[in-house]
Design an enzyme around this catalytic site. Sequence first.
Site, PDB file in Angstrom:
ATOM      1  N   HIS A  61      23.971 -40.786 -14.422  1.00 29.90           N
ATOM      2  CA  HIS A  61      23.064 -41.532 -15.307  1.00 29.90           C
ATOM      3  C   HIS A  61      22.898 -40.828 -16.651  1.00 29.90           C
ATOM      4  O   HIS A  61      21.958 -41.128 -17.392  1.00 29.90           O
ATOM      5  CB  HIS A  61      21.714 -41.737 -14.615  1.00 29.90           C
ATOM      6  CG  HIS A  61      21.841 -42.549 -13.361  1.00 29.90           C
ATOM      7  ND1 HIS A  61      22.115 -43.899 -13.368  1.00 29.90           N
ATOM      8  CD2 HIS A  61      21.806 -42.188 -12.054  1.00 29.90           C
ATOM      9  CE1 HIS A  61      22.212 -44.340 -12.121  1.00 29.90           C
ATOM     10  NE2 HIS A  61      22.035 -43.312 -11.306  1.00 29.90           N
TER      11      HIS A  61
ATOM     12  N   LYS B 125       4.274 -11.222 -16.558  1.00 24.08           N
ATOM     13  CA  LYS B 125       4.196 -11.435 -15.110  1.00 24.08           C
ATOM     14  C   LYS B 125       3.089 -12.426 -14.769  1.00 24.08           C
ATOM     15  O   LYS B 125       3.240 -13.260 -13.894  1.00 24.08           O
ATOM     16  CB  LYS B 125       3.942 -10.091 -14.409  1.00 24.08           C
ATOM     17  CG  LYS B 125       3.916 -10.181 -12.896  1.00 24.08           C
ATOM     18  CD  LYS B 125       5.282 -10.509 -12.323  1.00 24.08           C
ATOM     19  CE  LYS B 125       5.253 -10.820 -10.856  1.00 24.08           C
ATOM     20  NZ  LYS B 125       6.440 -11.611 -10.433  1.00 24.08           N
TER      21      LYS B 125
ATOM     22  N   LYS C 265      15.508 -19.230 -12.476  1.00 24.41           N
ATOM     23  CA  LYS C 265      15.818 -17.801 -12.326  1.00 24.41           C
ATOM     24  C   LYS C 265      16.896 -17.390 -13.313  1.00 24.41           C
ATOM     25  O   LYS C 265      16.803 -16.353 -13.963  1.00 24.41           O
ATOM     26  CB  LYS C 265      16.307 -17.476 -10.907  1.00 24.41           C
ATOM     27  CG  LYS C 265      15.316 -17.405  -9.814  1.00 24.41           C
ATOM     28  CD  LYS C 265      14.435 -16.187  -9.804  1.00 24.41           C
ATOM     29  CE  LYS C 265      13.201 -16.415 -10.620  1.00 24.41           C
ATOM     30  NZ  LYS C 265      12.118 -17.132 -10.033  1.00 24.41           N
TER      31      LYS C 265
ATOM     32  N   ARG D 101       3.856   0.886  -6.667  1.00 27.07           N
ATOM     33  CA  ARG D 101       3.855  -0.122  -5.600  1.00 27.07           C
ATOM     34  C   ARG D 101       2.766  -1.174  -5.812  1.00 27.07           C
ATOM     35  O   ARG D 101       2.764  -2.189  -5.131  1.00 27.07           O
ATOM     36  CB  ARG D 101       3.628   0.560  -4.234  1.00 27.07           C
ATOM     37  CG  ARG D 101       4.751   1.506  -3.848  1.00 27.07           C
ATOM     38  CD  ARG D 101       4.321   2.428  -2.719  1.00 27.07           C
ATOM     39  NE  ARG D 101       4.265   1.759  -1.433  1.00 27.07           N
ATOM     40  CZ  ARG D 101       5.209   1.822  -0.499  1.00 27.07           C
ATOM     41  NH1 ARG D 101       6.303   2.512  -0.726  1.00 27.07           N
ATOM     42  NH2 ARG D 101       5.074   1.199   0.642  1.00 27.07           N
TER      43      ARG D 101
ATOM     44  N   TRP E  54      -3.319  -2.223  -1.338  1.00 21.20           N
ATOM     45  CA  TRP E  54      -3.090  -3.576  -1.857  1.00 21.20           C
ATOM     46  C   TRP E  54      -3.704  -4.483  -0.811  1.00 21.20           C
ATOM     47  O   TRP E  54      -3.203  -4.588   0.310  1.00 21.20           O
ATOM     48  CB  TRP E  54      -1.575  -3.797  -2.018  1.00 21.20           C
ATOM     49  CG  TRP E  54      -1.175  -5.218  -2.235  1.00 21.20           C
ATOM     50  CD1 TRP E  54      -0.837  -6.123  -1.278  1.00 21.20           C
ATOM     51  CD2 TRP E  54      -1.031  -5.902  -3.478  1.00 21.20           C
ATOM     52  NE1 TRP E  54      -0.510  -7.316  -1.861  1.00 21.20           N
ATOM     53  CE2 TRP E  54      -0.620  -7.214  -3.209  1.00 21.20           C
ATOM     54  CE3 TRP E  54      -1.236  -5.524  -4.820  1.00 21.20           C
ATOM     55  CZ2 TRP E  54      -0.398  -8.157  -4.203  1.00 21.20           C
ATOM     56  CZ3 TRP E  54      -0.997  -6.469  -5.805  1.00 21.20           C
ATOM     57  CH2 TRP E  54      -0.585  -7.756  -5.487  1.00 21.20           C
TER      58      TRP E  54
ATOM     59  N   CYS F 291       0.828  -1.202   0.000  1.00 19.34           N
ATOM     60  CA  CYS F 291       0.000   0.000   0.000  1.00 19.34           C
ATOM     61  C   CYS F 291       0.866   1.257   0.000  1.00 19.34           C
ATOM     62  O   CYS F 291       2.029   1.223   0.396  1.00 19.34           O
ATOM     63  CB  CYS F 291      -0.865   0.037   1.254  1.00 19.34           C
ATOM     64  SG  CYS F 291      -1.778  -1.469   1.541  1.00 19.34           S
TER      65      CYS F 291
ATOM     66  N   GLU G  95      14.631 -24.172  -8.829  1.00 18.17           N
ATOM     67  CA  GLU G  95      14.280 -22.753  -8.852  1.00 18.17           C
ATOM     68  C   GLU G  95      15.488 -21.911  -9.289  1.00 18.17           C
ATOM     69  O   GLU G  95      15.343 -20.937 -10.041  1.00 18.17           O
ATOM     70  CB  GLU G  95      13.766 -22.322  -7.469  1.00 18.17           C
ATOM     71  CG  GLU G  95      13.431 -20.859  -7.306  1.00 18.17           C
ATOM     72  CD  GLU G  95      12.395 -20.318  -8.304  1.00 18.17           C
ATOM     73  OE1 GLU G  95      11.781 -21.102  -9.043  1.00 18.17           O
ATOM     74  OE2 GLU G  95      12.241 -19.093  -8.341  1.00 18.17           O
TER      75      GLU G  95
ATOM     76  N   ASN H 181      -0.783   1.222   6.430  1.00 15.11           N
ATOM     77  CA  ASN H 181       0.004   0.185   5.754  1.00 15.11           C
ATOM     78  C   ASN H 181       0.412  -0.822   6.813  1.00 15.11           C
ATOM     79  O   ASN H 181       0.723  -0.438   7.940  1.00 15.11           O
ATOM     80  CB  ASN H 181       1.292   0.760   5.149  1.00 15.11           C
ATOM     81  CG  ASN H 181       1.008   1.499   3.864  1.00 15.11           C
ATOM     82  OD1 ASN H 181      -0.128   1.649   3.462  1.00 15.11           O
ATOM     83  ND2 ASN H 181       2.068   1.969   3.233  1.00 15.11           N
ATOM     84  N   GLY H 182       0.469  -2.095   6.435  1.00 17.87           N
ATOM     85  CA  GLY H 182       0.915  -3.117   7.392  1.00 17.87           C
ATOM     86  C   GLY H 182      -0.222  -4.072   7.718  1.00 17.87           C
ATOM     87  O   GLY H 182      -1.266  -4.075   7.059  1.00 17.87           O
TER      88      GLY H 182
ATOM     89  N   GLU I  96      15.655 -17.388 -16.970  1.00 20.85           N
ATOM     90  CA  GLU I  96      14.608 -16.412 -17.201  1.00 20.85           C
ATOM     91  C   GLU I  96      15.147 -15.008 -17.457  1.00 20.85           C
ATOM     92  O   GLU I  96      14.650 -14.311 -18.345  1.00 20.85           O
ATOM     93  CB  GLU I  96      13.732 -16.420 -15.931  1.00 20.85           C
ATOM     94  CG  GLU I  96      12.433 -15.728 -16.020  1.00 20.85           C
ATOM     95  CD  GLU I  96      11.641 -15.869 -14.714  1.00 20.85           C
ATOM     96  OE1 GLU I  96      12.191 -16.300 -13.675  1.00 20.85           O
ATOM     97  OE2 GLU I  96      10.449 -15.528 -14.739  1.00 20.85           O
TER      98      GLU I  96
HETATM   99  O1  M6R Z   1       1.296 -16.182 -10.695  1.00 19.42           O
HETATM  100  P1  M6R Z   1       1.790 -17.588 -10.598  1.00 19.42           P
HETATM  101  O2  M6R Z   1       2.551 -17.867  -9.357  1.00 19.42           O
HETATM  102  O3  M6R Z   1       0.690 -18.597 -10.801  1.00 19.42           O
HETATM  103  O4  M6R Z   1       2.796 -17.730 -11.809  1.00 19.42           O
HETATM  104  C1  M6R Z   1       3.381 -18.953 -12.125  1.00 19.42           C
HETATM  105  C2  M6R Z   1       4.537 -18.765 -13.039  1.00 19.42           C
HETATM  106  O5  M6R Z   1       4.136 -18.179 -14.251  1.00 19.42           O
HETATM  107  C3  M6R Z   1       5.633 -17.896 -12.424  1.00 19.42           C
HETATM  108  O6  M6R Z   1       6.059 -18.415 -11.202  1.00 19.42           O
HETATM  109  C4  M6R Z   1       6.861 -17.807 -13.356  1.00 19.42           C
HETATM  110  O7  M6R Z   1       7.459 -19.047 -13.460  1.00 19.42           O
HETATM  111  C5  M6R Z   1       7.833 -16.746 -12.824  1.00 19.42           C
HETATM  112  N1  M6R Z   1       8.037 -15.743 -13.807  1.00 19.42           N
HETATM  113  C6  M6R Z   1       9.150 -17.297 -12.463  1.00 19.42           C
HETATM  114  O8  M6R Z   1      10.008 -16.322 -11.970  1.00 19.42           O
END
Ligand code: M6R
Length: 608
Positions: free
Chosen positions: A505, A603, A486, A27, A75, A2, A482, A101-102, A489
């Site tokens: 393997h 996103k 990252k 934000r 938010w 927020c 993960e 906020n909070g 990506e």
């Molecule tokens: O909004 P969601 O968590 O459902 O999104 C899932 C994926 O699209 C999301 O985690 C994507 O893999 C990210 N960009 C990874 O950093």
Amino acid sequence: MCGIVGVVGSADALPRIYDGLKRLEYRGYDSAGIAMAIPGAGVEVRKAQGKLSALADLLPGFPAGLTVGIGHTRWATHGRPTDLNAHPQVDCSGTLAAVHNGIIENWREVREELEAAGHRFRSETDTEVLLHLVEAYGGTRDLLPAVTRAVGRLTGAYAFLILSAAEPEHLIAVRRASPLVIGVGEHENYLGSDVSAFLPYTRRALVLNDGELAVVGKEDIALYRLEEERLVPLHREPFQVTWTVQQAERGGYPHFMLKEIMEQPEVWGDCLLGRTAAGAVRWEELGLDPAEAAGWPRIQMVAAGTAYHAGLLGRAWMEGLARVPVDVDLSSEFRYRQPLLQPGTPVWAISQSGETADTLASLRLARELGAPTYAVVNVVGSTIAREADRVAYTRAGPEIAVASTKAYTTQLLTLLLAALGLAGSRGRPRPDLVEELAALPRLGREFLPRASEWARARAGELAAARDVFFIGRGLDYALAMEGQLKLKEISYLHAEAYAAGELKHGTLALIEEGVPVIALATQPELVEKTASNIEEVQARGAQVWVIAGAGLAPHLPAAEVLSLPALPPLLAPFLAAPVLQLLAYWTAVVRGENVDQPRNLAKSVTVE
Ligand code: M6R
């Protein structure tokens, strides 16, 4: 997160408040509102769900020339994003308005007490309890003592601005854990959740620290430290803000991704607020019902991308701690694989946005199959949150960078809390671990700057690589997955994660002189095994960097090691994950890529 704006001035305050809200739009928010002091008439509020343009349509209703007011972009955390839940909130009499906020931890019990005493609540927010408490303690008649007493009753995190019809020339600001800054102008003063709110009007600022209260007029600012219910006067000199507007929006960081990585310790604190007590998990704060959970034969999780990787760690915790069997599926697979769900098996959808098409479709399929559904979601009021039977919010605040960071670790924390809750209800309580969670924000704050330097120092070499491998076992394998996502990506490097024991393997054939291998070795019971896998790749010339649990370095072959601070091994992912995020971040920076908006990615993936 927020946004808060306050203006006490001689000029027309309304356009400045609205302008401040525009500056805080970055934000993220789902509703907004403004309250103005109308001399002789009290406090008037305009608020609207949705974008600021919806609020702008309501502003002509205010008289011209008003000089004091507060504004907010919300938010949602407690209560859906609706007009009623938007801030400012008001007390029963409508003479006090506040923005917040909070998260207030004990809002539920305080609300019940106030409702029993006859207070009329209008919203579902945790914020409203402050106003009714102030009212109960004397309200506008004796405002400062009433506010002091009221905040003394509240636990949790807050930054409040309070506007009173009885003292319309001043704003009261109180801070505990959520940021609040005062902008010091000429015959006018400002307040903001960050300096972006007032940068065009003044660059002189005073930070309000935790446990402090300020009474801000147009010519005067009185600062106090809250000691019990006493106000101890303080003096602090303003400092000059040198940030550009863009830097200010990113909290001084060059990219949103780095800001979001570094604010993880804070959002872990938010995620934990009110969810544990006396070494146990408070189920109701996770949207769960122990009676219902007692009948679950197993759990089916569905998610995509980073959220899927969170599910993998969730499974490990759930099975290890609660001994409940868990299946985790990619939601894009689950929806088409004609799943067989044992009767009573709940389907848990994990999603930052709450809008991911495949995860939503999997949730709908689960409902068609008659399964109870549960959502672990960041965005309040999102489709998945609305359609699931039960929901736990991860409280990461808005995540702006496409690469998920703080949303991921708060998904982890929410899943771990659920696992600990379930473990307790199945006769396997772990009060020790529940208590240790409270230390995570502090450990993160201490460790992340060091981790960032370590990752930055390795980014040059990684940036020049063609292929990068991530290896680990158990929890570390889930983390490795993960880590590679990252890196791919945002740096566009080819990266793969392998269960360390699987290398021989097949994948070992790809290891040659100089190939970077990032090994995770955070679990004591697996360290010797991972050590031999590290030796395997080193023998083929790999350049190995290890992220190791505290005290495990002596068990590892000579390689560059970053040791995590001492913490229970089951909690190591919370500190190891940011290291992986930082490696990806600094590598993308060295390669000059568009860190916050990587190519080809969105996103929120709302289409198949
Ligand atoms: O909004 P969601 O968590 O459902 O999104 C899932 C994926 O699209 C999301 O985690 C994507 O893999 C990210 N960009 C990874 O950093």
